[in-house]
Design a protein around this motif. Sequence first.
Motif, mmCIF file in Angstrom:
data_model
loop_
_atom_site.group_PDB
_atom_site.id
_atom_site.type_symbol
_atom_site.label_atom_id
_atom_site.label_comp_id
_atom_site.label_asym_id
_atom_site.label_seq_id
_atom_site.Cartn_x
_atom_site.Cartn_y
_atom_site.Cartn_z
ATOM 1 N N PRO A 7 4.970 2.165 -1.099
ATOM 2 C CA PRO A 7 4.184 2.358 -1.767
ATOM 3 C C PRO A 7 3.703 3.222 -2.689
ATOM 4 N N ARG A 25 10.716 1.020 -4.374
ATOM 5 C CA ARG A 25 9.221 1.331 -4.108
ATOM 6 C C ARG A 25 8.239 0.293 -4.831
ATOM 7 N N ASP A 26 7.190 0.183 -4.117
ATOM 8 C CA ASP A 26 5.939 -0.688 -4.824
ATOM 9 C C ASP A 26 5.308 0.054 -5.755
ATOM 10 N N THR A 27 5.374 -0.424 -7.032
ATOM 11 C CA THR A 27 4.505 0.550 -8.011
ATOM 12 C C THR A 27 3.147 -0.113 -8.224
ATOM 13 N N HIS A 42 2.173 -3.537 -10.123
ATOM 14 C CA HIS A 42 0.921 -4.211 -9.538
ATOM 15 C C HIS A 42 -0.321 -3.369 -10.140
ATOM 16 N N MET A 57 1.118 -3.222 1.423
ATOM 17 C CA MET A 57 2.629 -3.221 0.957
ATOM 18 C C MET A 57 3.139 -2.375 2.117
ATOM 19 N N ARG A 61 6.204 -3.133 4.675
ATOM 20 C CA ARG A 61 7.319 -2.140 4.466
ATOM 21 C C ARG A 61 7.939 -1.446 5.882
#
Length: 140
Positions: A7, A25-27, A42, A57, A61
Motif C-alpha cells: 500500500p 499497489r494500493d493507492t 482510496h 491492505m 497482501r
Amino acid sequence: MLTLGRPMIMGRKTYIAIGRPLDGRDTIVVTRDPTFKVDGVHPAGSLPCAFALATKMAGARGTNEIIIAGGGEIYAAALPYATSVQLDLIETDLEGDTYSPILDPREWREAERVPIERHPRDEHPATAIVFRRIGTAQPF
C-alpha cells in the motif's frame, strides 16, 4: 521495484502530479476534500486514517511494509513512524519547492547505497540510499 505489492500513501497534490493509480499497489490519498473520488484510489481524511487502511491492505497482501510516497507534508508527518527511508538521489541540480525532511544522524544511519538502473527515459543517473532508524528491528 520498492513499491510493488505494497500500500502506498500520498497526499492529494502528489497524486494529481502522478495522475493515476499505479498498477500493483494500493493507492491511498490523504485529502481534506470529502468529494475526492477516483476509481482505484482510496481516500483518507487524515494520516492516521490512511495508516489504518494501509495496515489492513498490507496484511491482505502479506506484507508488513507501507510506502509513503509524498509530498513534503506527508513525509514530515509520517517520519516519526518510519523504520527505514529510501532516498533516491538524482545526480543533477533541479529547482524545487518541496523537500524531504532532514534525517537526524542521532536517529538514522545509512545502511545501503546502490546505483539505480538507468532506463531510456531517465535523464540523469541516480542512487538509492537506504537509511535505517537506529535501534529498531527491521522487517526483513
